[in-house]
Write a protein that holds these residues in place. Structure first.
Motif, PDB file in Angstrom:
ATOM      1  N   SER A  34       3.605 -12.680  -6.372  1.00 13.59           N
ATOM      2  CA  SER A  34       4.175 -11.954  -7.510  1.00 13.59           C
ATOM      3  C   SER A  34       5.695 -12.032  -7.502  1.00 13.59           C
ATOM      4  N   GLN A  46      -8.249  -2.734   3.747  1.00 13.06           N
ATOM      5  CA  GLN A  46      -6.879  -2.450   3.330  1.00 13.06           C
ATOM      6  C   GLN A  46      -6.239  -3.693   2.727  1.00 13.06           C
ATOM      7  N   ILE A  48      -7.222  -4.064  -0.837  1.00 13.42           N
ATOM      8  CA  ILE A  48      -6.464  -3.148  -1.698  1.00 13.42           C
ATOM      9  C   ILE A  48      -5.101  -3.756  -2.037  1.00 13.42           C
ATOM     10  N   MET A  49      -4.471  -4.390  -1.054  1.00 11.67           N
ATOM     11  CA  MET A  49      -3.177  -5.020  -1.301  1.00 11.67           C
ATOM     12  C   MET A  49      -3.318  -6.209  -2.244  1.00 11.67           C
ATOM     13  N   GLU A  69      -5.539  -6.464  -4.605  1.00  8.57           N
ATOM     14  CA  GLU A  69      -5.696  -5.867  -5.932  1.00  8.57           C
ATOM     15  C   GLU A  69      -4.347  -5.424  -6.493  1.00  8.57           C
ATOM     16  N   SER A  70      -3.469  -4.939  -5.622  1.00 10.54           N
ATOM     17  CA  SER A  70      -2.134  -4.536  -6.062  1.00 10.54           C
ATOM     18  C   SER A  70      -1.329  -5.739  -6.548  1.00 10.54           C
ATOM     19  N   VAL A  71      -1.429  -6.854  -5.816  1.00 12.20           N
ATOM     20  CA  VAL A  71      -0.755  -8.079  -6.244  1.00 12.20           C
ATOM     21  C   VAL A  71      -1.303  -8.533  -7.594  1.00 12.20           C
ATOM     22  N   LYS A 119      -2.570  -6.694  -9.951  1.00 13.25           N
ATOM     23  CA  LYS A 119      -2.040  -5.815 -10.997  1.00 13.25           C
ATOM     24  C   LYS A 119      -0.589  -6.153 -11.316  1.00 13.25           C
ATOM     25  N   ASP A 120       0.196  -6.445 -10.275  1.00 13.98           N
ATOM     26  CA  ASP A 120       1.595  -6.826 -10.502  1.00 13.98           C
ATOM     27  C   ASP A 120       1.675  -8.077 -11.374  1.00 13.98           C
ATOM     28  N   ASN A 142       0.734  -7.381 -14.958  1.00 15.17           N
ATOM     29  CA  ASN A 142       1.839  -6.726 -15.666  1.00 15.17           C
ATOM     30  C   ASN A 142       2.919  -7.730 -16.050  1.00 15.17           C
TER      31      ASN A 142
END
Length: 289
Positions: free
Chosen positions: A190, A241, A244-245, A247-249, A251-252, A255
């Motif tokens: 990202s 964990q 989860i990270m 998934e965060s990437v 989402k970034d 966006n």
């Protein structure tokens, strides 16, 4: 932007490591049937590229080009992001820098020098050192796997429009498959695409070395991560964990793709950056002691 001494450090440290990543991590983890086709791939490290972020391949000669200045620039950007996070400084200042340098073509110093950040002092901070290393190494490995994809998929240079985008998305998919085989988190992707979008916000392919960055391309990568996050985390010490990270990437990236697709964003966003995070404040934004 960089000195001969800076480039010498790249050649002494980064270049051998990248050669190892190419042979051991990427080619060594290809499906067995693909490995003979990759045997002739080589890397070269010219001092400069056509832009600060210029990584590219020539499928005809099976040569991947990683300019020394681009390697150091990506390293500096990773350190900059990590240092700003560590000290809770305003990240909008980094966006202004990327826009001013990569899009507006302003004559700026290299990232750390522009922000008056001493590299050694910044990397003595444990958080900055650890996070910047993860951003830098995973971004470079993704880019390298992407270029290997161009070669093994026998892509053509000089294409424009939909044909060029199709090749880029296919090479990205190749790189995603590589990370899935490793079960590794693509933490730096990202950050890389934030910078790459400023360099090519319209996704226009104008030369053999261009890598058009379009909203569709970024969204496709986000979808790839979001669909199966555990694929990119199963080798992590804590896979749950790690997922989860991932998934965060995802989402970034989603966006970023949404912003890039917004009508008028290319003109409105720089206006806001110039107003709220002006170039004149770089030196005082987040300097090292």
């Amino acid at each position: 932007m960089y000195t001969d001494a800076d480039r010498a450090r790249v050649m002494a440290r980064a270049a051998p490591n990248l050669q190892s990543v190419l042979q051991d991590d990427i080619i060594g983890n290809l499906p067995r049937a693909q490995r003979p086709d990759a045997a002739g791939i080589r890397m070269v490290f010219p001092p400069h590229g056509p832009s600060p972020l210029a990584f590219y391949a020539d499928p005809r000669s099976q040569t991947i080009y990683f300019p020394q200045d681009s390697i150091r620039f990506l390293d500096d950007i990773a350190t900059l992001f990590a240092w700003f996070q560590s000290k809770e400084c305003e990240p909008g200042m980094i966006q202004t820098y990327l826009w001013a340098l990569l899009r507006d073509r302003q004559n700026l110093a290299s990232p750390l020098r522009a922000f008056h950040i001493d590299r050694d002092i910044a990397l003595a901070d444990e958080f900055t050192n650890n996070v910047s290393a993860k951003i830098y190494s995973s971004a470079l490995q993704f880019i390298l796997a992407h270029e290997v994809g161009h070669i093994l998929l026998q892509h053509r240079g000089g294409l424009q429009g939909a044909a060029s985008q199709s090749q880029e998305i296919a090479a990205d998919r190749f790189a995603l498959d590589h990370f899935a085989r490793l079960g590794a988190m693509p933490l730096g992707i990202s950050f890389y695409y934030v910078a790459a979008w400023w360099q090519d916000p319209l996704g226009a392919a104008v030369a053999d070395s261009s890598h058009p960055v379009s909203p569709d391309r970024i969204a496709a990568i986000a979808d790839g991560f979001a669909a199966n996050p555990m694929d990119f985390a199963h080798s992590e010490p804590d896979p749950a964990q790690g997922a989860i990270m991932v998934e965060s990437v995802a989402k970034d990236l989603a966006n970023i793709a949404q912003l890039a697709a917004s009508d008028g964003m290319l003109s409105l966003l720089p206006m806001g950056l110039e107003r709220d995070f002006p170039v004149s404040r770089f030196a005082t934004a987040c300097p090292t002691p």
